[in-house]
Write an enzyme that holds these catalytic residues in place. Structure first.
Site, PDB file in Angstrom:
ATOM      1  CB  THR A 118      91.464  91.240  26.058  1.00 39.81           C
ATOM      2  OG1 THR A 118      90.073  90.941  25.985  1.00 39.81           O
ATOM      3  CG2 THR A 118      92.255  89.981  26.319  1.00 39.81           C
ATOM      4  CG  LEU A 125      80.858  91.325  24.768  1.00 39.39           C
ATOM      5  CD1 LEU A 125      81.143  91.275  23.275  1.00 39.39           C
ATOM      6  CD2 LEU A 125      80.164  92.614  25.130  1.00 39.39           C
ATOM      7  NE  ARG A 144      87.779  93.966  14.746  1.00 35.39           N
ATOM      8  CZ  ARG A 144      87.541  94.572  15.918  1.00 35.39           C
ATOM      9  NH1 ARG A 144      88.475  95.327  16.470  1.00 35.39           N
ATOM     10  NH2 ARG A 144      86.377  94.435  16.538  1.00 35.39           N
ATOM     11  CD  GLU A 191      83.088  91.163  17.273  1.00 40.85           C
ATOM     12  OE1 GLU A 191      82.907  90.935  16.068  1.00 40.85           O
ATOM     13  OE2 GLU A 191      84.120  91.678  17.722  1.00 40.85           O
ATOM     14  N   GLY A 239      88.791  83.175  13.465  1.00 41.75           N
ATOM     15  CA  GLY A 239      89.259  84.511  13.088  1.00 41.75           C
ATOM     16  C   GLY A 239      88.731  85.501  14.092  1.00 41.75           C
ATOM     17  N   GLY A 277      86.017  73.580  10.814  1.00 39.83           N
ATOM     18  CA  GLY A 277      85.670  74.576   9.796  1.00 39.83           C
ATOM     19  C   GLY A 277      86.910  75.137   9.130  1.00 39.83           C
ATOM     20  CE1 TYR A 319      78.317  71.843  15.355  1.00 42.70           C
ATOM     21  CE2 TYR A 319      78.826  73.244  17.233  1.00 42.70           C
ATOM     22  CZ  TYR A 319      77.967  72.381  16.581  1.00 42.70           C
ATOM     23  OH  TYR A 319      76.786  72.038  17.154  1.00 42.70           O
ATOM     24  CG  ASN A 337      89.235  84.695  24.131  1.00 39.97           C
ATOM     25  OD1 ASN A 337      88.113  84.249  24.356  1.00 39.97           O
ATOM     26  ND2 ASN A 337      89.447  85.959  23.827  1.00 39.97           N
ATOM     27  CB  CYS A 380      88.793  87.999  20.610  1.00 39.54           C
ATOM     28  SG  CYS A 380      87.952  89.530  21.020  1.00 39.54           S
TER      29      CYS A 380
HETATM   30  N1  LIG Z   1      85.110  92.349  20.118  1.00 40.20           N
HETATM   31  C1  LIG Z   1      84.894  91.376  20.988  1.00 40.20           C
HETATM   32  O1  LIG Z   1      84.122  90.444  20.755  1.00 40.20           O
HETATM   33  C2  LIG Z   1      85.566  91.416  22.336  1.00 40.20           C
HETATM   34  C3  LIG Z   1      85.120  90.567  23.351  1.00 40.20           C
HETATM   35  C4  LIG Z   1      85.742  90.599  24.587  1.00 40.20           C
HETATM   36  C5  LIG Z   1      86.818  91.454  24.789  1.00 40.20           C
HETATM   37  N2  LIG Z   1      87.241  92.256  23.789  1.00 40.20           N
HETATM   38  C6  LIG Z   1      88.364  93.176  24.056  1.00 40.20           C
HETATM   39  O2  LIG Z   1      87.833  94.468  24.282  1.00 40.20           O
HETATM   40  C7  LIG Z   1      88.728  95.460  23.781  1.00 40.20           C
HETATM   41  C8  LIG Z   1      88.016  96.332  22.760  1.00 40.20           C
HETATM   42  O3  LIG Z   1      87.658  95.518  21.666  1.00 40.20           O
HETATM   43  P1  LIG Z   1      86.636  96.023  20.547  1.00 40.20           P
HETATM   44  O4  LIG Z   1      86.379  94.867  19.661  1.00 40.20           O
HETATM   45  O5  LIG Z   1      85.530  96.737  21.205  1.00 40.20           O
HETATM   46  O6  LIG Z   1      87.580  97.078  19.779  1.00 40.20           O
HETATM   47  P2  LIG Z   1      87.115  98.203  18.742  1.00 40.20           P
HETATM   48  O7  LIG Z   1      88.292  98.443  17.879  1.00 40.20           O
HETATM   49  O8  LIG Z   1      85.818  97.853  18.135  1.00 40.20           O
HETATM   50  O9  LIG Z   1      86.874  99.497  19.662  1.00 40.20           O
HETATM   51  C9  LIG Z   1      87.872 100.180  20.347  1.00 40.20           C
HETATM   52  C10 LIG Z   1      87.531 101.664  20.288  1.00 40.20           C
HETATM   53  O10 LIG Z   1      88.386 102.386  21.167  1.00 40.20           O
HETATM   54  C11 LIG Z   1      88.592 103.668  20.569  1.00 40.20           C
HETATM   55  N3  LIG Z   1      89.743 104.304  21.226  1.00 40.20           N
HETATM   56  C12 LIG Z   1      91.052 104.030  21.102  1.00 40.20           C
HETATM   57  N4  LIG Z   1      91.768 104.831  21.918  1.00 40.20           N
HETATM   58  C13 LIG Z   1      90.903 105.632  22.574  1.00 40.20           C
HETATM   59  C14 LIG Z   1      91.037 106.642  23.556  1.00 40.20           C
HETATM   60  N5  LIG Z   1      92.223 106.996  24.053  1.00 40.20           N
HETATM   61  N6  LIG Z   1      89.922 107.262  23.999  1.00 40.20           N
HETATM   62  C15 LIG Z   1      88.704 106.909  23.520  1.00 40.20           C
HETATM   63  N7  LIG Z   1      88.525 105.940  22.597  1.00 40.20           N
HETATM   64  C16 LIG Z   1      89.600 105.298  22.135  1.00 40.20           C
HETATM   65  C17 LIG Z   1      88.769 103.336  19.113  1.00 40.20           C
HETATM   66  O11 LIG Z   1      88.576 104.472  18.301  1.00 40.20           O
HETATM   67  C18 LIG Z   1      87.679 102.281  18.915  1.00 40.20           C
HETATM   68  O12 LIG Z   1      86.460 102.858  18.512  1.00 40.20           O
HETATM   69  C19 LIG Z   1      89.918  94.686  23.213  1.00 40.20           C
HETATM   70  O13 LIG Z   1      90.890  94.587  24.208  1.00 40.20           O
HETATM   71  C20 LIG Z   1      89.333  93.330  22.917  1.00 40.20           C
HETATM   72  O14 LIG Z   1      90.297  92.306  22.951  1.00 40.20           O
HETATM   73  C21 LIG Z   1      86.639  92.258  22.569  1.00 40.20           C
END
Ligand SMILES: NC(=O)c1ccc[n+]([C@@H]2O[C@H](COP(=O)([O-])OP(=O)(O)OC[C@H]3O[C@@H](n4cnc5c(N)ncnc54)[C@H](O)[C@@H]3O)[C@@H](O)[C@H]2O)c1
Length: 440
Positions: free
Chosen positions: A121, A156, A334, A158, A263, A259, A257, A214, A266
């Site tokens: 994002t 997606l 988080r 979580e 958190g 609550g 809902y 979001n 995102c």
């Molecule tokens: N978690 C969610 O539900 C969700 C949903 C939609 C979008 N997003 C977006 O997706 C992105 C990732 O979110 P996430 O929850 O998967 O984060 P996360 O912290 O779980 O994973 C990110 C990963 O990237 C790795 N990383 C960082 N720099 C790197 C590099 N240069 N090379 C290789 N790996 C590297 C980190 O070690 C980490 O494992 C964010 O921008 C988030 O906003 C997240």
């Protein structure tokens, strides 16, 4: 197709695995050597329903690999997905250092055409910055190798991530390169076989769409939370109100809902980042300030109710806390409301006995051996001898507890329900005092 996933976190691991599931050859890269080691030894570093079996299946089929080797990762995929974190910077903006490092690492090594896909994002304008970073690295090597940059934000959830990815509501592709658009259509064709759900648009609109989604969802939550607080003082029941408005198709049932506040990794950061972009561009989103302010206050709403009932000084009190994760079916803590609630109770001298079906290892990682937070083997173990039960996450296993047993196990018959899981009359019939968010 050969694909590389840069970043193997919640999004990268799920996306990479689902893409392998439909037959692609996927290499997932991460800088976190521990994470890659866990995966290479057959483990899964996160809790996500259905994911472990899918990883195992695709690893066994030779379609899914994990590495820390950047050279191998860039060489592998024609498509290079960037799925690294974009955490909030001190000023609320999205910290772009990981995305730009990933972009540069591609530019430094690529030898043939690549499609670089921003899945993280990222603020509007990031695709331009990624393009500039890659171009700069290529120029430093004296090359002008062709590449495309595509915005493909991920929607997606979580806790339901595999299902969401396999059956998306929509797939947003922001691109102006016909060749890249054709490839992205092919990438997503297996996930939308009964009808087309691909929305192709310009890059900036795609980038903004993710924040808009979001921000809208966060707004609905804060709206309902504020309304529930008002219902509390008016003597109305927010559950009736929810049904009364959700039945209007213009409003709909989702995300109404009340609550203990939103958190997770995102909503909080994306609301901040969108506002930062808006302010920087001279168009502050007044509504977002209110959404955030309401959410911060809501995280402590349950503590307010506890203090109103038991007093400011909670020294010597023990609270049973059901739920640590920011929502069910994930171990992610988080920005979880549980953290604010624990901190506020402990600051008043209380101790907390927690139970969560999957997040206790994550809590132990965060809190270490803090003496004021302990972990119970079951929900009822947590309740035994506590002054009150505090429900924070709506895990299914909390939905239909034995209220008689709870009343006998508690030192005082108090239930503070931050998710409105129970019928007030039913809880009260068991001799418990019941406090909810806006229910009569
Ligand atoms: N978690 C969610 O539900 C969700 C949903 C939609 C979008 N997003 C977006 O997706 C992105 C990732 O979110 P996430 O929850 O998967 O984060 P996360 O912290 O779980 O994973 C990110 C990963 O990237 C790795 N990383 C960082 N720099 C790197 C590099 N240069 N090379 C290789 N790996 C590297 C980190 O070690 C980490 O494992 C964010 O921008 C988030 O906003 C997240």
């Amino acid at each position: 197709m050969k694909m590389t996933m840069i970043g193997t976190g919640y999004v990268g691991l799920v996306t990479g695995t689902c893409l392998a599931e439909v037959g692609n050859d996927v290499l997932c890269l991460d800088v976190d050597a521990r994470k890659i080691e866990v995966l290479n030894q057959g483990g899964v570093p996160i809790h996500e329903p259905d994911l472990a079996a899918m990883i195992a299946r695709n690893v066994a089929a030779g379609r899914l690999h994990f590495t820390t080797d950047v050279d191998a990762a860039v060489a592998h995929g024609t498509i290079q997905f960037i799925a690294v974190g974009t955490p909030p910077d001190e000023d609320g903006s999205a910290d772009m250092q990981y995305v730009l490092t990933a972009a540069r690492s591609i530019g430094r090594r690529m030898t043939d055409y690549k499609i670089i896909v921003d899945k993280s994002t990222v603020p509007v304008g990031t695709a331009d910055r990624v393009r500039a970073a890659v171009t700069e690295e290529l120029q430093a090597r004296g090359l002008d190798t062709r590449f495309a940059v595509v915005s493909n934000p991920e929607f997606l959830k979580e806790g339901a991530a595999v299902d969401d990815f396999m059956k998306p509501d929509r797939v947003v592709i922001g691109a102006d390169d016909e060749r890249a658009i054709a490839v992205m259509r092919a990438v997503y064709a297996p996930f939308q076989r009964n009808h087309e759900r691909l929305l192709v648009m310009d890059v900036r609109s795609a980038e903004l769409t993710k924040y808009a989604a979001n921000a809208m969802l966060a707004t609905r939550i804060s709206f309902m939370n504020e309304l529930a607080n008002l219902a509390d003082v008016l003597g109305a029941d927010i559950e009736h109100v929810r049904q009364g408005i959700g039945s209007d198709p213009r409003i709909g049932w989702h995300f109404l809902y009340p609550g203990v506040g939103y958190g997770g990794s995102c909503f909080p950061k994306d609301v901040k980042a969108l506002q930062h972009t808006a302010v920087q561009n001279g168009r502050p989103l007044r509504i977002m300030n209110a959404v955030e302010e309401a959410n911060e206050a809501q995280k402590l709403r349950l503590v307010e109710k506890i203090v109103a009932r038991l007093g400011e000084d909670l020294a010597g009190r023990r609270f049973a806390l059901w739920g640590l994760a920011f929502k069910p079916n994930t171990d992610d803590m988080r920005e979880a409301p549980s953290r604010e609630i624990i901190a506020a109770l402990v600051a008043r001298g209380a101790t907390v006995v927690s139970y969560d079906p999957v997040s206790m290892p994550e809590a132990k990682r965060i809190y270490g051996d803090a003496p004021w937070l302990t972990y119970a083997a079951s929900p009822m173990d947590a309740v035994a001898g506590a002054d009150a039960l505090v429900v924070v996450t709506e895990w299914k296993e909390f939905r239909s507890p034995d209220f008689d047993a709870i009343r006998h196990a508690l030192r005082q018959p108090l239930v503070f329900d931050g998710r409105n899981l129970y019928e007030p009359e039913l809880v009260r019939a068991a001799g418990l005092e019941y406090f909810s968010i806006g229910r009569r």
